[in-house]
Design a protein around this motif. Sequence first.
Motif, PDB file in Angstrom:
ATOM      1  N   ARG A  78       0.835  -1.359  -0.034  1.00 18.74           N
ATOM      2  CA  ARG A  78       0.084  -0.071  -0.049  1.00 18.74           C
ATOM      3  C   ARG A  78       1.113   1.082   0.014  1.00 18.74           C
ATOM      4  O   ARG A  78       1.808   1.058   0.873  1.00 18.74           O
ATOM      5  CB  ARG A  78      -0.961   0.004   1.321  1.00 18.74           C
ATOM      6  N   LEU A  79       0.393   2.259  -0.765  1.00 21.05           N
ATOM      7  CA  LEU A  79       1.275   3.362  -0.995  1.00 21.05           C
ATOM      8  C   LEU A  79       1.504   4.114   0.500  1.00 21.05           C
ATOM      9  O   LEU A  79       2.440   4.648   0.614  1.00 21.05           O
ATOM     10  CB  LEU A  79       1.174   4.268  -1.882  1.00 21.05           C
ATOM     11  N   THR A  80       0.470   4.139   1.123  1.00 21.17           N
ATOM     12  CA  THR A  80       0.416   4.893   2.369  1.00 21.17           C
ATOM     13  C   THR A  80       1.375   4.207   3.495  1.00 21.17           C
ATOM     14  O   THR A  80       1.575   4.787   4.519  1.00 21.17           O
ATOM     15  CB  THR A  80      -1.080   4.811   2.965  1.00 21.17           C
ATOM     16  N   ALA A  81       1.559   2.828   3.336  1.00 19.98           N
ATOM     17  CA  ALA A  81       2.746   2.223   4.120  1.00 19.98           C
ATOM     18  C   ALA A  81       3.812   1.511   3.457  1.00 19.98           C
ATOM     19  O   ALA A  81       3.734   0.386   3.149  1.00 19.98           O
ATOM     20  CB  ALA A  81       1.796   1.472   4.902  1.00 19.98           C
TER      21      ALA A  81
ATOM     22  N   THR B 125      -1.871   1.547 -13.438  1.00 16.43           N
ATOM     23  CA  THR B 125      -1.494   1.200 -12.140  1.00 16.43           C
ATOM     24  C   THR B 125      -0.022   1.328 -11.953  1.00 16.43           C
ATOM     25  O   THR B 125       0.691   2.045 -11.180  1.00 16.43           O
ATOM     26  CB  THR B 125      -1.874  -0.043 -11.578  1.00 16.43           C
ATOM     27  N   PRO B 126       0.799   0.440 -12.719  1.00 16.47           N
ATOM     28  CA  PRO B 126       2.266   0.717 -12.675  1.00 16.47           C
ATOM     29  C   PRO B 126       2.743   2.211 -13.006  1.00 16.47           C
ATOM     30  O   PRO B 126       3.742   2.476 -12.472  1.00 16.47           O
ATOM     31  CB  PRO B 126       2.657  -0.537 -13.668  1.00 16.47           C
ATOM     32  N   ARG B 132       5.055   8.436  -9.982  1.00 17.73           N
ATOM     33  CA  ARG B 132       5.084   9.134  -8.785  1.00 17.73           C
ATOM     34  C   ARG B 132       6.743   9.181  -8.359  1.00 17.73           C
ATOM     35  O   ARG B 132       7.101  10.065  -7.605  1.00 17.73           O
ATOM     36  CB  ARG B 132       4.223   8.516  -7.527  1.00 17.73           C
ATOM     37  N   SER B 133       7.376   7.870  -8.526  1.00 19.37           N
ATOM     38  CA  SER B 133       8.510   8.028  -7.953  1.00 19.37           C
ATOM     39  C   SER B 133       9.686   8.792  -8.755  1.00 19.37           C
ATOM     40  O   SER B 133      10.597   9.188  -8.409  1.00 19.37           O
ATOM     41  CB  SER B 133       9.222   6.597  -7.754  1.00 19.37           C
ATOM     42  N   TYR B 137       4.644  12.213 -12.749  1.00 23.69           N
ATOM     43  CA  TYR B 137       3.067  12.372 -11.805  1.00 23.69           C
ATOM     44  C   TYR B 137       2.697  13.870 -12.191  1.00 23.69           C
ATOM     45  O   TYR B 137       3.375  14.682 -11.500  1.00 23.69           O
ATOM     46  CB  TYR B 137       3.020  11.810 -10.710  1.00 23.69           C
ATOM     47  N   ASP B 138       1.230  14.095 -12.646  1.00 18.04           N
ATOM     48  CA  ASP B 138       0.912  15.249 -12.569  1.00 18.04           C
ATOM     49  C   ASP B 138       1.696  16.427 -13.388  1.00 18.04           C
ATOM     50  O   ASP B 138       1.739  17.471 -13.193  1.00 18.04           O
ATOM     51  CB  ASP B 138       0.618  16.014 -11.268  1.00 18.04           C
TER      52      ASP B 138
END
Lengths: 334, 280
Positions: A78-81, B125-126, B132-133, B137-138
């Motif tokens: 989970r990205l939040t964890a 999803t991937p 993001r990493s 993103y955005d």
Amino acid sequence: MTSAIPARPVSPDLEPDTTPGVGPGGPSDKKATAQYSDRVRAERRLGWILAGPAFIVMLAVTLYPILQAIYESLFQFRLTAPGEREFIGLGNYAVILSDGVWWSALWTTLLITIVTVAVELVLGFALALVMHKALKAVRGPLRTAILVPYGIITVVSAFAWFYAFDINSGYVNSWFAWLPGIDSDLNWFAQGPTALFVIMASEIWKTTPFISLLLLAGLAQVPDELTEAAKVDGATWWEQMRKVIIPNMKAAIMVAVLFRALDAFRIFDNVFIMTNGAYGTEVLSLLAYRQSISRLEIGLGSAVSVLLFLCVLIICFIAIKLFKVDLAGAQGGK
Amino acid sequence: MTSTKSKVLWGIVTVLVAVYALFPVASILATSFKAPSDLTNQKFLPSPGRATTGNYEQILVGDAQGLFLTALRNSIGICLISTFIAVVLATLCAYAIARLDFPGKKLVLTTALAVSIFPVISIVTPLFNLWRSIGLYDTWPGLIIPYLSLTLPISIWTLAAFFRQIPWELEQAAQVDGATTWQAFRKAIVPLAAPGVFTTAIIAFFIAWNDFVYGISLTSTEAARPVPAALAFFTGASQFEAPTGAISAAAIIVTIPVVVLVLAFQRQIVSGLTQGAVKG
């Protein structure tokens, strides 16, 4: 497919010249094998130099992500964890496949796919016949009208249908109040069947033009002599359809159905805008979106994505093996 | 027999088809002129005397201006760049497919086909995680890159079909007549190939312009959010007011370029779609 290519230039030595960087071809009057194979090699290299970038980009934007998704689907993550990332093998798949949510989304998606494709096939065929037979004077306006839904953004179509049926801002309830079951209190988006009806109507409206254009191309390939001969033999309109026209454009019909089915199977926009998956209208794409993007359950979301991808592969496999759809013939035999 | 009778018949058929094709557009057009208090009139048209351009003012010069105009700029920019890249790559690729003999030609076409039927959500999803990493993103490139998965395959198929119909012998004929290679290519081939390239660009642009899944998944602010995604985030002037009017007005504005393109190039679009017909 290769055999369908129209005449290439007779002497291939012109080709390298048209593109800088490959160098001029050898003297063309010599037919020595060594030189010929040089030329073949140069042509092959040029072929890959030109086609390679597009090929690599296509792989980079699809193959790589799907491999990444397969890998990530094996983890509980989970990205939040981020610290709690844990390898659980096929655990995510077990969770999904034993959950009723997955199965109900799968059935809803299949239902939407089957109903929309069936209706579109009939409607699209009718539109194709109309365009095929139309008088010259109305051909242009007809084509323009039919292309409008094709060009319109799916989200815009979704809003248009949603607002027309909406209990507050819509006019459908007051227009059709004379029909049994419809009155000003009917909230189309508060129960599954009526919501699915509007979702499918929007989907059908937007995508029928595409299928009808494919069928139109198929119709154009049925030789006129065949229909004429059938007419002379006294065949009715329906017999002409069933015995001459439809069998002769079977390939075009199959390709159109397969493409539309695969497209309908990934339905997302209409459902997202109208119900956001409520009241039993959840579809597979929306389920995947909810897991990964809304809940940040990357592991579970990846697993749903991979399963969705497998479903598409299965549909393709069935179509190609069972119904012998020739995808390479998708070009209309040109 | 026919002429008058069939003319009338065809007139009726054409009107029916036009109603089918245009009704939802007319519906949202009518909604876009309804005042907020008039939205619940349960009628197709705004109530007499109450039609207003307020919704358009709201999104073009009013409160929702920032939301809508930035989204419009994002959509136009991202779709144009992605279409441009796809058409350039596809032109080279389709030229090779139509004209050269090399192993793997079929592999390239099959890959294009496979990519075009790929479920978009499976890539999201991937990419969401990856973007993001690495900081995409955005951002514009964060959408331009995945849009290539939509625009590139259809461009390759459509252009390959177009290029196969070009009589390449003309180039040779021009050279026999004394033109240089470049002149022959420019004077004989480019005019024949240009309409195909242009049509392909329109079709690819439509597909990118239509995207919603990438748009809502890979953006989070106005920095890159395209119009279809922005529409889903519209809110009313106050929290008690539905954004119906503003969304309808915005929907009409983004539909105008589509209708103009269709009106101007319907013949080319139809031939492009049916020749390369992979996916609309």
